[in-house]
Design an enzyme around this catalytic site. Structure first.
Site, PDB file in Angstrom:
ATOM      1  N   ASN A 128       0.803  -1.223   0.000  1.00  0.00           N
ATOM      2  CA  ASN A 128       0.000   0.000   0.000  1.00  0.00           C
ATOM      3  C   ASN A 128       0.835   1.273   0.000  1.00  0.00           C
ATOM      4  O   ASN A 128       0.368   2.319  -0.395  1.00  0.00           O
ATOM      5  CB  ASN A 128      -0.961  -0.006   1.191  1.00  0.00           C
ATOM      6  CG  ASN A 128      -0.282  -0.341   2.496  1.00  0.00           C
ATOM      7  OD1 ASN A 128       0.373  -1.372   2.621  1.00  0.00           O
ATOM      8  ND2 ASN A 128      -0.408   0.530   3.473  1.00  0.00           N
ATOM      9  N   CYS A 188      -2.843   5.289   7.783  1.00  0.00           N
ATOM     10  CA  CYS A 188      -2.929   4.924   9.192  1.00  0.00           C
ATOM     11  C   CYS A 188      -1.666   5.308   9.947  1.00  0.00           C
ATOM     12  O   CYS A 188      -1.667   5.451  11.159  1.00  0.00           O
ATOM     13  CB  CYS A 188      -3.183   3.438   9.335  1.00  0.00           C
ATOM     14  SG  CYS A 188      -2.297   2.467   8.139  1.00  0.00           S
TER      15      CYS A 188
HETATM   16  C1  LIG Z   1      -6.496  -0.230   3.194  1.00  0.00           C
HETATM   17  C2  LIG Z   1      -5.749  -1.460   3.485  1.00  0.00           C
HETATM   18  C3  LIG Z   1      -6.078  -2.268   4.578  1.00  0.00           C
HETATM   19  C4  LIG Z   1      -7.175  -1.910   5.549  1.00  0.00           C
HETATM   20  O1  LIG Z   1      -8.428  -1.994   4.922  1.00  0.00           O
HETATM   21  P1  LIG Z   1      -9.728  -1.422   5.669  1.00  0.00           P
HETATM   22  O2  LIG Z   1     -10.840  -1.934   4.812  1.00  0.00           O
HETATM   23  O3  LIG Z   1      -9.589   0.060   5.640  1.00  0.00           O
HETATM   24  O4  LIG Z   1      -9.752  -1.989   7.035  1.00  0.00           O
HETATM   25  C5  LIG Z   1      -5.353  -3.413   4.776  1.00  0.00           C
HETATM   26  N1  LIG Z   1      -4.357  -3.758   3.961  1.00  0.00           N
HETATM   27  C6  LIG Z   1      -3.998  -3.006   2.903  1.00  0.00           C
HETATM   28  C7  LIG Z   1      -2.892  -3.453   2.024  1.00  0.00           C
HETATM   29  C8  LIG Z   1      -4.684  -1.829   2.636  1.00  0.00           C
HETATM   30  O5  LIG Z   1      -4.317  -1.085   1.600  1.00  0.00           O
END
Ligand SMILES: *Cc1c(COP(=O)(O)O)cnc(C)c1O
Length: 395
Positions: free
Chosen positions: A164, A338
């Site tokens: 991400n 986050c």
């Molecule tokens: C956004 C994301 C998450 C968290 O997803 P949510 O639906 O916001 O809880 C987890 N892993 C990755 C790789 C992400 O990009």
């Protein structure tokens, strides 16, 4: 086809959105699919005695087909949750709870999303054996190290598909092979890959996968996990309750959110080629223009093994937070949403071997379905102007 970005600001005052890895705007077609379940079709999908309940349950059935079609799974192998965070928690803690007594080892990678790493550390505190693998300087895991870490005492191997923060693609097919050779379950957090690049759970030998709605132009607060049918993938649920989602996720499902996730998946499947071509074109344009104007910028993560829509760049000699403060007409971030509330530099960039100063000079540019050439060109101009104002790059 325009994005719905909320009411108050006039269009021209809105910053240009370049943070598609943090979240995506809701596609209008997704909103349309959701609305009936927020209005007249308000039934509880678990109400089996009347039409309101049946309608709501039908919405879940349709969405299970739409989501499963995108990953080559069967509809019955998809379970709805509140998002990828919950899916990752459920899978990692739930699998270790069932299988950890006989196979105590859990293998993951240091650049995983916090929700994977924290779930893994939780398991370690429960007494299970945790191996967190490093990555190479390009952000890709070393397959030799995977092969060394995964043994016949390993219950679960968890490696994300696309990072991400830096957008690199991990070699899931090879990792899946290693997991299977050792009889371990193979899980992937596919939140950043799902709908953007083809993911086939059978081809990759995935037993489990985590999905989020709001990364693919669906609503926030909805996600799912894929769990291969059969006893081998048994896991303990996080919640006790009414046994919804085959007992794996108790709590009344949210039909509007589920319908939104389903429609977002259907659109992603139909438009993946077009979306990809567009983001490849726009990110090339962005890179060419920015790199020409500011030689010395560095791309973080492998140059080819990546999705085009994520560009994580170091601006040598510039503080990323200061740069962000000077580009208020652009909505982007210095890393994971986050983590950006915290002050420390990115643990992902640190894992690539970047120094603290280098990591602090990084920005992440996320391009998506509603990005335009005009926006890309403006973004380059704004960045170049701000870097020049701050004294230029000092490689
Ligand atoms: C956004 C994301 C998450 C968290 O997803 P949510 O639906 O916001 O809880 C987890 N892993 C990755 C790789 C992400 O990009």
């Amino acid at each position: 086809m325009t994005a719905q970005l909320g009411e108050p600001d006039p269009v021209e005052q809105r910053p240009i959105y370049l943070d598609y890895q943090a979240t995506t705007p809701l596609d209008e077609r997704v909103l349309t699919a959701m609305l009936p379940y927020l209005r007249e079709n308000f039934g509880n999908p678990h109400s089996s005695t009347h039409a309101y309940g049946w309608q709501a349950e039908a919405a879940l059935d349709i969405a299970r087909e739409q989501v499963s079609a995108l990953i080559g799974a069967a509809p019955g192998e998809v379970y709805f949750t509140s998002g990828a965070t919950e899916s990752n928690n459920t899978i990692i803690k739930g699998v270790m709870d069932v299988w950890g007594k006989v196979r105590p080892r859990l293998v993951t990678v240091c650049t995983e999303h916090k929700c994977v790493l924290e779930s893994a550390l939780y398991c370690q505190r429960q007494g299970y054996e945790l191996v967190v693998l490093p990555v190479l300087a390009d952000g890709i895991v070393d397959l030799d190290q995977v092969a060394e870490a995964v043994d016949e005492r390993t219950a679960l191997v968890s490696v994300m598909a696309v990072n991400n923060e830096i957008g690199v693609i991990q070699p899931l097919k090879e990792i899946g092979k290693i997991a299977k050779e050792n009889g371990a379950l193979f899980h992937s957090d596919i939140a950043q890959a799902f709908g953007k690049t083809p993911v086939d759970v059978n081809n990759l030998q995935l037993d489990l996968a985590s999905i989020s709605g709001h990364k693919i132009y669906g609503p926030k607060g909805i996600g799912a996990f894929y769990k291969r049918a059969g006893r081998a993938t048994a896991l303990s649920p996080l919640f006790s309750g009414g046994d919804q989602e085959a007992g794996l996720r108790s709590g009344t499902q949210a039909p509007a959110l589920v319908a939104g996730l389903g429609m977002a998946a259907e659109i992603a499947l139909a438009e993946m080629t077009a979306d990809t071509e567009k983001s490849v074109g726009l990110s090339m344009r962005f890179k060419q223009r920015l790199f020409a104007a500011l030689p010395g910028i560095q791309l973080n993560g492998h140059a080819e093994k990546r999705i085009a829509s994520n560009l994580n760049l170091c601006f040598p000699g510039i503080d990323g937070e200061l740069l962000l403060a000077n580009i208020r007409s652009l909505a982007l971030s210095s890393g994971a949403a986050c983590a950006s509330a915290l002050t420390g530099p990115s643990y992902v960039l640190a894992a690539l071997g970047l120094t603290e100063t280098q990591a602090k000079s990084a920005l992440r540019i996320g391009i998506g379905r509603f990005s335009t050439e005009v926006e890309i060109d403006q973004a380059v101009d704004v960045l170049v102007e701000a870097v020049t104002k701050l004294g230029g790059l000092r490689p």
